[in-house]
Scaffold this motif. Structure first.
Motif, PDB file in Angstrom:
ATOM      1  N   ASP A 196     -66.086  18.457  92.158  1.00 26.15           N
ATOM      2  CA  ASP A 196     -67.106  17.961  93.083  1.00 26.15           C
ATOM      3  C   ASP A 196     -66.634  18.057  94.529  1.00 26.15           C
ATOM      4  O   ASP A 196     -67.429  18.344  95.437  1.00 26.15           O
ATOM      5  CB  ASP A 196     -67.445  16.508  92.746  1.00 26.15           C
ATOM      6  N   PHE A 197     -65.344  17.777  94.747  1.00 19.62           N
ATOM      7  CA  PHE A 197     -64.761  17.871  96.084  1.00 19.62           C
ATOM      8  C   PHE A 197     -63.421  18.586  95.966  1.00 19.62           C
ATOM      9  O   PHE A 197     -62.648  18.331  95.041  1.00 19.62           O
ATOM     10  CB  PHE A 197     -64.551  16.483  96.698  1.00 19.62           C
ATOM     11  N   ARG A 198     -63.148  19.465  96.930  1.00 17.60           N
ATOM     12  CA  ARG A 198     -61.870  20.161  96.990  1.00 17.60           C
ATOM     13  C   ARG A 198     -61.264  19.864  98.351  1.00 17.60           C
ATOM     14  O   ARG A 198     -61.816  20.230  99.393  1.00 17.60           O
ATOM     15  CB  ARG A 198     -62.054  21.661  96.766  1.00 17.60           C
ATOM     16  N   VAL A 199     -60.142  19.165  98.346  1.00 18.45           N
ATOM     17  CA  VAL A 199     -59.504  18.684  99.566  1.00 18.45           C
ATOM     18  C   VAL A 199     -58.196  19.433  99.767  1.00 18.45           C
ATOM     19  O   VAL A 199     -57.374  19.523  98.852  1.00 18.45           O
ATOM     20  CB  VAL A 199     -59.241  17.168  99.477  1.00 18.45           C
ATOM     21  N   VAL A 200     -58.012  19.982 100.947  1.00 13.42           N
ATOM     22  CA  VAL A 200     -56.759  20.665 101.248  1.00 13.42           C
ATOM     23  C   VAL A 200     -55.957  19.799 102.199  1.00 13.42           C
ATOM     24  O   VAL A 200     -56.435  19.380 103.253  1.00 13.42           O
ATOM     25  CB  VAL A 200     -57.002  22.076 101.829  1.00 13.42           C
ATOM     26  N   ASN A 201     -54.733  19.484 101.799  1.00 16.64           N
ATOM     27  CA  ASN A 201     -53.848  18.633 102.582  1.00 16.64           C
ATOM     28  C   ASN A 201     -53.132  19.471 103.619  1.00 16.64           C
ATOM     29  O   ASN A 201     -52.242  20.269 103.303  1.00 16.64           O
ATOM     30  CB  ASN A 201     -52.841  17.946 101.653  1.00 16.64           C
ATOM     31  N   LEU A 202     -53.520  19.286 104.875  1.00 19.55           N
ATOM     32  CA  LEU A 202     -52.903  20.007 105.977  1.00 19.55           C
ATOM     33  C   LEU A 202     -51.736  19.235 106.574  1.00 19.55           C
ATOM     34  O   LEU A 202     -51.194  19.625 107.614  1.00 19.55           O
ATOM     35  CB  LEU A 202     -53.948  20.294 107.064  1.00 19.55           C
ATOM     36  N   GLY A 203     -51.354  18.138 105.934  1.00 23.74           N
ATOM     37  CA  GLY A 203     -50.239  17.354 106.437  1.00 23.74           C
ATOM     38  C   GLY A 203     -50.567  16.753 107.782  1.00 23.74           C
ATOM     39  O   GLY A 203     -51.625  16.172 107.982  1.00 23.74           O
ATOM     40  N   ALA A 204     -49.663  16.902 108.728  1.00 22.06           N
ATOM     41  CA  ALA A 204     -49.889  16.404 110.084  1.00 22.06           C
ATOM     42  C   ALA A 204     -49.965  17.573 111.072  1.00 22.06           C
ATOM     43  O   ALA A 204     -49.616  17.445 112.234  1.00 22.06           O
ATOM     44  CB  ALA A 204     -48.777  15.441 110.483  1.00 22.06           C
ATOM     45  N   LEU A 205     -50.422  18.731 110.585  1.00 18.89           N
ATOM     46  CA  LEU A 205     -50.521  19.905 111.439  1.00 18.89           C
ATOM     47  C   LEU A 205     -51.606  19.711 112.488  1.00 18.89           C
ATOM     48  O   LEU A 205     -52.514  18.899 112.318  1.00 18.89           O
ATOM     49  CB  LEU A 205     -50.839  21.140 110.586  1.00 18.89           C
ATOM     50  N   PRO A 206     -51.572  20.471 113.567  1.00 24.63           N
ATOM     51  CA  PRO A 206     -52.619  20.367 114.578  1.00 24.63           C
ATOM     52  C   PRO A 206     -53.989  20.626 113.974  1.00 24.63           C
ATOM     53  O   PRO A 206     -54.135  21.366 113.004  1.00 24.63           O
ATOM     54  CB  PRO A 206     -52.236  21.460 115.583  1.00 24.63           C
ATOM     55  N   ALA A 219     -60.878  19.268 104.878  1.00 23.45           N
ATOM     56  CA  ALA A 219     -59.547  19.174 105.469  1.00 23.45           C
ATOM     57  C   ALA A 219     -59.068  17.727 105.485  1.00 23.45           C
ATOM     58  O   ALA A 219     -59.794  16.826 105.886  1.00 23.45           O
ATOM     59  CB  ALA A 219     -59.562  19.723 106.892  1.00 23.45           C
ATOM     60  N   MET A 220     -57.843  17.512 105.030  1.00 23.93           N
ATOM     61  CA  MET A 220     -57.227  16.182 105.059  1.00 23.93           C
ATOM     62  C   MET A 220     -55.947  16.250 105.882  1.00 23.93           C
ATOM     63  O   MET A 220     -55.129  17.157 105.706  1.00 23.93           O
ATOM     64  CB  MET A 220     -56.910  15.696 103.638  1.00 23.93           C
ATOM     65  N   PHE A 221     -55.796  15.304 106.787  1.00 23.60           N
ATOM     66  CA  PHE A 221     -54.578  15.167 107.566  1.00 23.60           C
ATOM     67  C   PHE A 221     -53.903  13.862 107.191  1.00 23.60           C
ATOM     68  O   PHE A 221     -54.563  12.835 107.019  1.00 23.60           O
ATOM     69  CB  PHE A 221     -54.878  15.189 109.066  1.00 23.60           C
ATOM     70  N   VAL A 222     -52.596  13.901 107.025  1.00 26.57           N
ATOM     71  CA  VAL A 222     -51.827  12.706 106.682  1.00 26.57           C
ATOM     72  C   VAL A 222     -51.051  12.285 107.919  1.00 26.57           C
ATOM     73  O   VAL A 222     -50.127  12.984 108.360  1.00 26.57           O
ATOM     74  CB  VAL A 222     -50.885  12.959 105.501  1.00 26.57           C
ATOM     75  N   ARG A 223     -51.446  11.158 108.498  1.00 30.27           N
ATOM     76  CA  ARG A 223     -50.857  10.695 109.753  1.00 30.27           C
ATOM     77  C   ARG A 223     -49.940   9.497 109.510  1.00 30.27           C
ATOM     78  O   ARG A 223     -50.287   8.584 108.752  1.00 30.27           O
ATOM     79  CB  ARG A 223     -51.957  10.246 110.713  1.00 30.27           C
ATOM     80  N   PRO A 224     -48.791   9.464 110.157  1.00 25.16           N
ATOM     81  CA  PRO A 224     -47.967   8.244 110.114  1.00 25.16           C
ATOM     82  C   PRO A 224     -48.648   7.140 110.902  1.00 25.16           C
ATOM     83  O   PRO A 224     -49.159   7.372 112.003  1.00 25.16           O
ATOM     84  CB  PRO A 224     -46.657   8.676 110.770  1.00 25.16           C
ATOM     85  N   THR A 225     -48.715   5.955 110.340  1.00 24.25           N
ATOM     86  CA  THR A 225     -49.400   4.846 111.000  1.00 24.25           C
ATOM     87  C   THR A 225     -48.443   3.784 111.515  1.00 24.25           C
ATOM     88  O   THR A 225     -48.709   3.149 112.530  1.00 24.25           O
ATOM     89  CB  THR A 225     -50.393   4.174 110.035  1.00 24.25           C
TER      90      THR A 225
END
Length: 340
Positions: A196-206, A219-225
């Protein structure tokens, strides 16, 4: 040693490195997994549905793709929307994987699994760890949960599902595209369009990196909080470590992603990669220098008992576009309306 040398060759399209026995094993794996999937699809084997929406978050490749940050964000989103979600998990790495248990923030990581304990500490959600995910879902519904989130389990067909979310690591993708043991895949990528959903983990890239993904992907970005001291209430940001050398510890599926995130904040990283779900002991931290130690929340859940003053946990969160959350909400609303 380079990250490439630390990683199985199947991630780098090196066909010549696939031995004959792996080719034969791949054929057997394809046959057996295909028969199993067909048995459920044809109704020859029955899947259990708990009577509330079931969301599966997983990946078709082995190793880390970043699904745990997505699970965290998904649970928090559901809680904010008024749902009472429950997490069904196998709890990989538990000391007694055959025992079904409730996991909360006080459960030792060795007993409940590092990821479930970390998720419990971050969200307070009800968590049931059980090798039989269908049984875990049944227990969560009995406990009052009105939506089930399953951490991994796209190929666990015994639990019927309403929404499937595939998570892909942008850096490694599907590797050489081969099935186990000739490659990293649990199923053919040709069937991934069913999700149903396809998510690509781009990490913390620009953000510009989002242009590299297709229109079928979110697009998914993983940000340090936040940076949290592991044995006090002190908090900080990664900016506090800019220009410093640190020991970076990661026992996750793709440690290099964590190291790269720290480097992008101008932190001089002394990397210490460990296997995924590694059971840490104090001897693992006998480093040659007394630098600050930075680690993931998943690893921190296993190290708090012997943490020192200069050890820190890096909390992260997954950011996805509003379109993803809107589509998910609409799908859940539709399921609620169609429920008997």
């Amino acid at each position: 040693m380079s990250a490439k040398r630390q990683t199985p060759a199947w991630w780098y399209d090196a066909e010549v490195l696939v031995p004959f026995w792996a080719h034969a094993g791949e054929a057997l794996f394809r046959t057996l997994s295909g028969l199993r999937a067909r048995a459920y699809a044809k109704g020859w084997k029955k899947a259990f549905h708990p009577g509330v929406p079931v969301i599966i978050v997983g990946n078709i490749s082995v190793g880390g793709t970043g699904k745990t940050p997505l699970v965290l964000s998904l649970i928090k989103h559901l809680q904010a929307a008024g749902y009472t979600p429950g997490l069904a998990t196998r709890g990989y790495g538990r000391s007694n994987p055959k025992q079904a248990i409730w996991v909360d923030a006080t459960t030792p990581a060795l007993v409940g699994g590092d990821e479930p304990v970390m998720i419990a500490q971050a969200t307070g959600v009800r968590i049931r760890a059980d090798a039989r995910r269908a049984a875990a879902a049944r227990a969560l519904v009995a406990a009052g949960c009105d939506v089930i989130v399953c951490d991994d389990g796209l190929q666990h067909y015994g639990l019927a599902r309403d929404i499937e979310i595939e998570v892909i690591d942008a850096m490694r993708g599907y590797g050489n595209g081969r099935l186990l043991p000739a490659g990293p895949l649990r199923e053919s990528p040709l069937g991934a369009t069913r999700f149903d959903f396809r998510v690509v983990n781009l990490g913390a890239l620009p953000d510009a990196a989002a242009e590299r993904i297709g229109t079928d992907f979110q697009a998914m970005f993983v940000r340090p909080t936040q940076v949290k001291s592991m044995n006090s209430a002190r908090t900080a940001t990664l900016a506090a470590f800019e220009g410093q050398r640190v020991h970076a510890v990661a026992g996750i599926g793709h440690p290099q992603r964590f190291f790269d995130m720290l480097k992008r904040h101008d932190i001089a990283v002394v990397p210490h990669p460990f296997p995924d779900h590694h059971v840490f002991s104090e001897s693992d931290f006998e480093f040659s220098s007394d630098l600050p130690v930075l680690m993931t929340s998943k690893d921190a859940a296993k190290c708090r008992a012997f943490a020192r003053d200069h050890w820190y946990e890096i909390a992260v969160e997954a950011e996805l576009p509003d379109a993803f959350w809107s589509a998910l909400d609409a799908r859940l609303a539709s399921l609620k309306q169609s429920a008997p």
